[in-house]
Design a protein around this motif. Structure first.
Motif, PDB file in Angstrom:
ATOM      1  N   ARG A 104       0.823  -1.258  -0.047  1.00  0.00           N
ATOM      2  CA  ARG A 104      -0.020  -0.095  -0.008  1.00  0.00           C
ATOM      3  C   ARG A 104       1.080   1.291  -0.220  1.00  0.00           C
ATOM      4  N   SER A 105       0.390   2.499  -0.120  1.00  0.00           N
ATOM      5  CA  SER A 105       1.170   3.748  -0.182  1.00  0.00           C
ATOM      6  C   SER A 105       1.075   4.192   1.022  1.00  0.00           C
ATOM      7  N   ASP A 106       2.103   3.993   1.866  1.00  0.00           N
ATOM      8  CA  ASP A 106       2.458   4.470   3.132  1.00  0.00           C
ATOM      9  C   ASP A 106       2.310   5.879   3.172  1.00  0.00           C
ATOM     10  N   THR A 107       2.987   6.826   1.976  1.00  0.00           N
ATOM     11  CA  THR A 107       2.882   7.964   2.049  1.00  0.00           C
ATOM     12  C   THR A 107       2.386   8.464   0.807  1.00  0.00           C
ATOM     13  N   ALA A 108       1.821   9.728   0.755  1.00  0.00           N
ATOM     14  CA  ALA A 108       1.431  10.195  -0.364  1.00  0.00           C
ATOM     15  C   ALA A 108       1.484  11.654  -0.469  1.00  0.00           C
ATOM     16  N   MET A 109       1.975  12.457  -1.364  1.00  0.00           N
ATOM     17  CA  MET A 109       2.130  13.871  -1.611  1.00  0.00           C
ATOM     18  C   MET A 109       2.051  14.409  -2.962  1.00  0.00           C
ATOM     19  N   ILE A 110       1.041  15.207  -3.062  1.00  0.00           N
ATOM     20  CA  ILE A 110       0.783  16.034  -4.281  1.00  0.00           C
ATOM     21  C   ILE A 110       1.646  17.185  -4.367  1.00  0.00           C
ATOM     22  N   VAL A 111       2.522  17.394  -5.099  1.00  0.00           N
ATOM     23  CA  VAL A 111       3.533  18.488  -5.395  1.00  0.00           C
ATOM     24  C   VAL A 111       3.088  19.293  -6.409  1.00  0.00           C
ATOM     25  N   HIS A 112       2.686  20.546  -6.194  1.00  0.00           N
ATOM     26  CA  HIS A 112       2.305  21.308  -6.978  1.00  0.00           C
ATOM     27  C   HIS A 112       3.488  22.690  -7.123  1.00  0.00           C
ATOM     28  N   VAL A 113       4.033  22.693  -8.422  1.00  0.00           N
ATOM     29  CA  VAL A 113       4.938  23.765  -8.687  1.00  0.00           C
ATOM     30  C   VAL A 113       4.566  24.734  -9.298  1.00  0.00           C
ATOM     31  N   TYR A 114       4.341  26.126  -8.862  1.00  0.00           N
ATOM     32  CA  TYR A 114       4.018  27.073  -9.635  1.00  0.00           C
ATOM     33  C   TYR A 114       4.853  27.585 -10.896  1.00  0.00           C
ATOM     34  N   GLU A 115       3.856  28.407 -11.626  1.00  0.00           N
ATOM     35  CA  GLU A 115       4.616  28.843 -12.741  1.00  0.00           C
ATOM     36  C   GLU A 115       5.803  29.651 -12.309  1.00  0.00           C
ATOM     37  N   GLY A 116       6.838  29.474 -13.116  1.00  0.00           N
ATOM     38  CA  GLY A 116       8.315  29.962 -12.766  1.00  0.00           C
ATOM     39  C   GLY A 116       9.291  29.168 -11.953  1.00  0.00           C
ATOM     40  N   HIS A 117       8.492  28.152 -11.222  1.00  0.00           N
ATOM     41  CA  HIS A 117       9.320  27.443 -10.385  1.00  0.00           C
ATOM     42  C   HIS A 117       9.988  27.854  -9.540  1.00  0.00           C
ATOM     43  N   ARG A 118       9.347  28.641  -8.640  1.00  0.00           N
ATOM     44  CA  ARG A 118       9.989  29.529  -7.682  1.00  0.00           C
ATOM     45  C   ARG A 118       9.541  29.127  -6.183  1.00  0.00           C
ATOM     46  N   THR A 119       8.212  28.767  -6.523  1.00  0.00           N
ATOM     47  CA  THR A 119       7.428  28.392  -5.136  1.00  0.00           C
ATOM     48  C   THR A 119       6.584  27.054  -5.449  1.00  0.00           C
ATOM     49  N   ALA A 120       6.265  26.438  -4.250  1.00  0.00           N
ATOM     50  CA  ALA A 120       5.516  25.317  -4.506  1.00  0.00           C
ATOM     51  C   ALA A 120       4.688  25.119  -3.549  1.00  0.00           C
ATOM     52  N   SER A 121       3.633  24.203  -3.551  1.00  0.00           N
ATOM     53  CA  SER A 121       2.828  23.792  -2.552  1.00  0.00           C
ATOM     54  C   SER A 121       2.784  22.349  -2.693  1.00  0.00           C
ATOM     55  N   VAL A 122       2.737  21.581  -1.374  1.00  0.00           N
ATOM     56  CA  VAL A 122       2.627  20.065  -1.086  1.00  0.00           C
ATOM     57  C   VAL A 122       1.521  19.721  -0.233  1.00  0.00           C
ATOM     58  N   VAL A 123       0.632  18.679  -0.731  1.00  0.00           N
ATOM     59  CA  VAL A 123      -0.506  18.501  -0.002  1.00  0.00           C
ATOM     60  C   VAL A 123      -0.429  17.049   0.145  1.00  0.00           C
ATOM     61  N   SER A 124      -0.283  16.632   1.849  1.00  0.00           N
ATOM     62  CA  SER A 124      -0.140  15.499   2.004  1.00  0.00           C
ATOM     63  C   SER A 124      -1.648  14.740   2.204  1.00  0.00           C
ATOM     64  N   VAL A 125      -1.874  13.565   1.445  1.00  0.00           N
ATOM     65  CA  VAL A 125      -3.022  12.884   1.694  1.00  0.00           C
ATOM     66  C   VAL A 125      -2.902  11.650   2.833  1.00  0.00           C
ATOM     67  N   PRO A 126      -3.754  11.797   3.888  1.00  0.00           N
ATOM     68  CA  PRO A 126      -3.545  10.832   4.941  1.00  0.00           C
ATOM     69  C   PRO A 126      -3.914   9.301   4.124  1.00  0.00           C
ATOM     70  N   ARG A 127      -3.260   8.404   4.402  1.00  0.00           N
ATOM     71  CA  ARG A 127      -3.515   6.954   3.919  1.00  0.00           C
ATOM     72  C   ARG A 127      -4.910   6.379   4.401  1.00  0.00           C
ATOM     73  N   ASP A 128      -5.344   7.080   5.589  1.00  0.00           N
ATOM     74  CA  ASP A 128      -6.556   6.411   6.237  1.00  0.00           C
ATOM     75  C   ASP A 128      -7.705   7.169   5.705  1.00  0.00           C
ATOM     76  N   THR A 129      -7.480   8.056   4.617  1.00  0.00           N
ATOM     77  CA  THR A 129      -8.645   8.972   4.277  1.00  0.00           C
ATOM     78  C   THR A 129      -9.693   8.049   3.582  1.00  0.00           C
ATOM     79  N   ILE A 130     -11.166   8.114   3.853  1.00  0.00           N
ATOM     80  CA  ILE A 130     -12.111   7.454   3.268  1.00  0.00           C
ATOM     81  C   ILE A 130     -12.445   8.216   1.945  1.00  0.00           C
ATOM     82  N   ILE A 131     -12.450   7.537   0.712  1.00  0.00           N
ATOM     83  CA  ILE A 131     -12.527   8.173  -0.344  1.00  0.00           C
ATOM     84  C   ILE A 131     -13.492   7.484  -1.157  1.00  0.00           C
ATOM     85  N   GLU A 132     -14.006   7.937  -2.520  1.00  0.00           N
ATOM     86  CA  GLU A 132     -14.540   7.103  -3.438  1.00  0.00           C
ATOM     87  C   GLU A 132     -13.585   6.770  -4.537  1.00  0.00           C
TER      88      GLU A 132
END
Length: 364
Positions: A104-132
């Motif tokens: 299973r995926s023990d760690t999940a991060m969605i990495v968004h690098v903004y235009e220009g590649h000088r800043t970024a946001s990382v969204v961690s998704v808990p592995r125990d999140t209930i989803i569809e």
């Protein structure tokens, strides 16, 4: 800013549809270490390319996903990467316990690098999140039916990387440009090759399950200790996956600083060892199937430091029916995804008064 542009493939370039000079770097264990490939690749040494190319094992996400079943890419110069830490116990990873079904995926991060590649946001998704979870095709090509109330990390379990990508894209409405997977053993080796990672713990952390025992104070973590830190749950906060995510995010900031610090990759031998280990530690998508592609991927992150990266956890609440599970806060989560789709900063209101796991500030 304009929204991101369409493409039928996960691309290796820094932009979506256009073809600019290749350049990227890393916000994760896999990607930051790949920065060493920029220098190694520049040497033009044929043996280096041959050896490192032979290390790279990829997964063809595009071949497993229908283009008309994925979000549209919009061309705004940003980039999105799904980074997964696999908890498979096969091979050398068997030291961390027995397999209980598929990995299973023990760690999940969605990495968004903004235009220009000088800043970024990382969204961690808990592995125990209930989803569809959407319908998927597994590694053998068999159909896996959709499930309404599934844990997030089962997507990787039942359908592998492609199903994990499809699940994230269904949740967020954002098309992933790249996929990178890191396993336990590769993570440890990479930290050791870098000479450890310096962190300060404000409280003692002891967790027999993750083999971690740290006093409060400054530490240079070995690979084994670093792995224990990012895997620990019982040693901090309320013992939930949310507390562990906070430790992971704090560690990643320290890791970025370590790689960016003077001398971290200054020795030719150290640089080679890190590149050799990194290319064995990761499994990227097939658009990053060579040293040349990985070097281009890594180069564009060279201007990003820890202070340029904002890390958050997907806004969630504990599931009243099972406090070991969490449920996304739909309106807050939508704020996050909408901001990233439009290449805007994530508003602070999206994460206010959401479940945190109470481990903030334990690692600095």
């Amino acid at each position: 800013m304009a929204e991101q542009g369409s493409s039928s493939r996960i691309r290796a370039t820094g932009r979506r549809r256009k073809q600019p000079a290749k350049g990227r770097g890393a916000l994760t264990v896999a990607a930051w270490s790949a920065a060493g490939l920029v220098v190694i690749g520049g040497s033009g040494a044929a043996f280096a390319y041959f050896k490192l190319n032979g290390n790279i094992e990829t997964v063809d996400i595009n071949a497993q996903l229908r283009d008309d079943d994925r979000p549209e890419n919009v061309d705004n110069g940003s980039m999105d990467i799904l980074v997964l830490g696999s908890d498979t116990r096969s091979g050398a990873n068997g030291a961390y316990g027995r397999d209980e079904g598929a990995a299973r995926s023990d760690t999940a991060m969605i990495v968004h690098v903004y235009e220009g590649h000088r800043t970024a946001s990382v969204v961690s998704v808990p592995r125990d999140t209930i989803i569809e979870r959407p319908d998927c095709t597994d590694r053998a090509g068999a159909k896996v039916p959709a499930q309404r109330k599934a844990m997030f990390n089962t997507a990787y379990e039942v359908g592998g990387p492609a199903c994990a990508v499809k699940t994230v894209e269904a949740m967020s409405g954002i098309r992933m440009d790249h996929y990178i997977e890191v396993d336990f053993t590769g993570f440890k080796k990479l930290i050791d090759e870098l000479g450890g990672v310096r962190v300060t713990t404000t409280k003692a952390i002891k967790d027999d399950s993750s083999h971690l025992d740290l006093e409060a104070g400054a530490h240079t973590l070995t690979g084994e200790q670093a792995l224990g830190l990012v895997r620990t749950r019982k040693g901090v906060g309320d013992g939930s996956d949310l507390g562990r995510i906070q430790l992971q995010q704090a560690f990643m900031k320290a890791f970025i600083n370590q790689v960016k610090s003077a001398g971290a990759l200054s020795s030719p031998k150290r640089l080679w060892d890190v590149a050799d280990t990194a290319t064995q530690a990761i499994k990227p998508d097939s658009e990053l199937d060579s040293v040349k592609e990985l070097a281009g991927f890594a180069g564009g992150f060279k201007n990003l430091g820890a202070d340029d990266v904002r890390m958050i956890t997907l806004p969630v609440r504990y599931d009243p029916a099972d406090l070991n599970r969490v449920i996304p806060l739909k309106e807050r989560a939508q704020q996050v995804w909408t901001a990233l789709r439009q290449d805007r900063p994530i508003p602070a209101s999206a994460t206010e008064d959401t479940a945190t796991g109470q481990a903030e500030g334990v690692v600095e």
